[in-house]
Design an enzyme around this catalytic site. Structure first.
Site, short mmCIF file in Angstrom:
data_model
loop_
_atom_site.label_atom_id
_atom_site.label_comp_id
_atom_site.label_asym_id
_atom_site.label_seq_id
_atom_site.Cartn_x
_atom_site.Cartn_y
_atom_site.Cartn_z
N GLY A 199 0.81 -1.21 0.00
CA GLY A 199 0.00 0.00 0.00
C GLY A 199 0.84 1.27 0.00
N ALA A 200 0.14 2.41 0.03
CA ALA A 200 0.84 3.71 0.02
C ALA A 200 1.75 3.82 1.24
CB ALA A 200 -0.18 4.84 0.01
N SER A 207 -1.62 -10.11 -3.62
CA SER A 207 -0.26 -9.61 -3.85
C SER A 207 0.82 -10.66 -3.60
CB SER A 207 0.02 -8.42 -2.94
OG SER A 207 -0.86 -7.38 -3.22
N CYS A 236 -3.03 10.87 10.69
CA CYS A 236 -2.00 11.71 10.05
C CYS A 236 -2.24 13.21 10.26
CB CYS A 236 -1.93 11.39 8.57
SG CYS A 236 -3.54 11.30 7.76
N HIS A 288 -0.53 16.75 3.30
CA HIS A 288 -1.68 17.51 3.80
C HIS A 288 -1.25 18.92 4.18
CE1 HIS A 288 -3.89 13.87 3.80
NE2 HIS A 288 -4.02 13.64 5.09
N1 LIG Z 1 -2.26 6.86 3.42
C1 LIG Z 1 -1.99 7.60 4.48
O1 LIG Z 1 -1.53 8.75 4.37
C2 LIG Z 1 -2.22 7.08 5.86
C3 LIG Z 1 -1.81 7.86 6.93
C4 LIG Z 1 -1.99 7.39 8.22
C5 LIG Z 1 -2.59 6.15 8.41
N2 LIG Z 1 -2.97 5.41 7.33
C6 LIG Z 1 -3.58 4.11 7.58
O2 LIG Z 1 -2.71 3.10 7.10
C7 LIG Z 1 -3.47 2.00 6.61
C8 LIG Z 1 -3.08 1.71 5.17
O3 LIG Z 1 -3.33 2.85 4.40
P1 LIG Z 1 -2.80 3.00 2.89
O4 LIG Z 1 -3.09 4.40 2.53
O5 LIG Z 1 -1.41 2.47 2.76
O6 LIG Z 1 -3.83 2.03 2.11
P2 LIG Z 1 -3.64 1.29 0.71
O7 LIG Z 1 -2.70 2.03 -0.17
O8 LIG Z 1 -5.00 1.05 0.23
O9 LIG Z 1 -2.94 -0.10 1.12
C9 LIG Z 1 -3.66 -1.10 1.82
C10 LIG Z 1 -2.74 -2.25 2.14
O10 LIG Z 1 -3.47 -3.21 2.91
C11 LIG Z 1 -3.34 -4.47 2.28
N3 LIG Z 1 -4.51 -5.31 2.50
C12 LIG Z 1 -5.77 -5.09 2.11
N4 LIG Z 1 -6.55 -6.15 2.42
C13 LIG Z 1 -5.76 -7.06 3.01
C14 LIG Z 1 -5.96 -8.35 3.53
N5 LIG Z 1 -7.15 -8.95 3.52
N6 LIG Z 1 -4.89 -9.00 4.08
C15 LIG Z 1 -3.68 -8.43 4.09
N7 LIG Z 1 -3.42 -7.21 3.59
C16 LIG Z 1 -4.46 -6.53 3.07
C17 LIG Z 1 -3.20 -4.16 0.82
O11 LIG Z 1 -2.67 -5.29 0.15
P3 LIG Z 1 -3.01 -5.57 -1.40
O12 LIG Z 1 -2.18 -4.61 -2.19
O13 LIG Z 1 -2.61 -6.98 -1.57
O14 LIG Z 1 -4.48 -5.32 -1.57
C18 LIG Z 1 -2.24 -2.97 0.90
O15 LIG Z 1 -0.94 -3.44 1.11
C19 LIG Z 1 -4.94 2.39 6.80
O16 LIG Z 1 -5.38 1.87 8.04
C20 LIG Z 1 -4.90 3.88 6.85
O17 LIG Z 1 -5.97 4.43 7.56
C21 LIG Z 1 -2.81 5.84 6.06
#
Ligand SMILES: NC(=O)c1ccc[n+]([C@@H]2O[C@H](COP(=O)([O-])OP(=O)(O)OC[C@H]3O[C@@H](n4cnc5c(N)ncnc54)[C@H](OP(=O)(O)O)[C@@H]3O)[C@@H](O)[C@H]2O)c1
Length: 378
Positions: free
Chosen positions: A24-25, A52, A149, A279
């Protein structure tokens, strides 16, 4: 390095690390931050959904293979960095802890749970040892939560001023990037931008609306998190509750972060803007004690994790583009709020990379605190 081929240069005492949500991101940012900071590791395991499994990701000049997350994934893990959403954390973080790992969780699943420290290393680092969580014998495996964040970025800027003059009230408006909603949201903003530019007759209409269900390119809208009774959305209330928890923990220790245990009044308005990464936040503060513009600028210049960018002559202030991929939170537009008595009110404008300081970097800094504590206690 891979889970089956540990780096020969790693110390045998260095933790075995797993990233849950590695594709993920935030997960990919974890890989960059761990490598850039040369975080000591015996092994690094990448976990994601079964979709993945087998995919490869770069780690420095190495290539690591992603494995599917399952209940047995943590038997050889000391430190698990979770970024796969709240439901995955709720299901698998307790399993990781049961297997003996310390979890640093980026989701909101455990942030407000009693006994789970909610940590910004520059603000309340001692919350970790207060909770008895650590990476050595005698300390517990357990969960440490990374704040939201927007909360992290706001607190980096406001905490030094709070320590000095006690912040009684915060009015904050956010301008949040696509990357805050994950990798798919970034792809959708890109796709919509292409579609809007290519639309016949310059109508600017877009077709791809899978993530937000509305036009994002060349538009902005209220944050997509669910609305709660009273009209605030979840993101806004996270900023309120998490700030109270973080400052509350610190005040209970008597460390002076919240003089006289001020319970700061906070009201937030969170908006998505069509920015790819980082942000921005407009922050208005009311102080209990006097804090002039000059004093505030000096405090911010000395504060860890902050770069003051406040050039009125050149009209040069923080921007999301400049803040992208940077560790520091950028602060500018530091000015007296003319609607409040002199010394009692200030306005700030802040930009921070929320994938980095708002997520992966903050979590790795927490992990570094765990390692420092282990070394100090030896
Ligand atoms: N983006 C931000 O700026 C940010 C900031 C603070 C906190 N967060 C938190 O961090 C978390 C991830 O955010 P993100 O932005 O990185 O989301 P994202 O880009 O959508 O990535 C999601 C990740 O979770 C994995 N995943 C989804 N379903 C799964 C499953 N059933 N089993 C195992 N892995 C699974 C995905 O794997 P696949 O690729 O295989 O689907 C991917 O690696 C969230 O809880 C979000 O609230 C994000």
């Amino acid at each position: 390095m891979s889970s089956d081929a540990p780096s020969p240069s790693s110390s045998s005492r260095a933790p075995r690390v797993a990233i849950v949500g590695a594709t993920g991101a935030v997960g990919e940012e974890f890989l960059r931050v761990l490598h850039q900071r040369a975080f000591p590791m015996t092994s690094l395991k990448l976990l994601a959904s079964p979709r993945s499994a087998g995919k490869t990701l770069p780690f420095g000049d190495q290539t690591l293979t992603v494995e599917a997350l399952d209940a047995d994934a943590f038997h050889d893990v000391d430190l698990a960095l979770f970024s796969a959403g709240g439901s995955i954390s709720r299901e698998y973080a307790p399993l990781a802890v049961a297997a003996g790992a310390v979890v640093v969780d980026n989701s909101s699943a455990f942030r407000m749970t009693d006994g789970v420290p909610l940590v910004v290393p520059e603000v309340n680092p001692d919350a970790i040892s207060d909770a008895g969580i650590g990476l050595r014998d005698g300390l517990d495996a357990g969960i440490i939560a990374n704040p939201n964040c927007s909360t992290i970025i706001m607190l980096l800027a406001v905490n030094p001023l709070h320590r000095f003059a006690g912040v009684e009230r915060i009015v904050v408006s956010t301008y949040q990037a696509a990357s805050g909603a994950g990798a798919a949201a970034m792809r959708e903003l890109e796709q919509q931008t292409r579609e809007a530019l290519a639309a016949p007759g310059g109508t600017g209409q877009v077709v791809s609306q899978d993530i937000f269900g509305q036009q994002y390119a060349f538009n902005l809208f209220s944050h997509n998190s669910p609305l709660q009774s009273g009209g605030y959305n979840q993101e806004e209330m996270k900023m309120v509750h998490e700030t109270h928890k973080i400052w509350g923990q610190d005040a209970e220790r008597g460390s002076g972060a919240a003089p006289d245990r001020i319970r700061t009044g906070i009201t937030a308005t969170c908006i998505r803007v069509p920015v790819m990464r980082a942000h921005a936040e407009s922050i208005n503060l009311t102080f209990r004690d006097e804090c002039s513009e000059i004093k505030a600028s000096a405090l911010l210049k000395d504060a860890p994790g902050i770069t003051v960018q406040d050039d009125r002559g050149a009209n040069a202030f923080p921007t999301p583009v400049q803040a992208s991929h940077q560790d520091d939170v950028f602060v500018g537009r530091v000015r007296r709020d003319l609607s409040q008595p002199e010394g009692r009110g200030l306005d700030l404008f802040v930009c921070g990379d929320q994938v980095r300081k708002g997520a992966a970097l903050n979590a790795v800094q927490i992990a570094e605190l765990l390692l420092e504590k282990r070394t100090a206690d030896r």
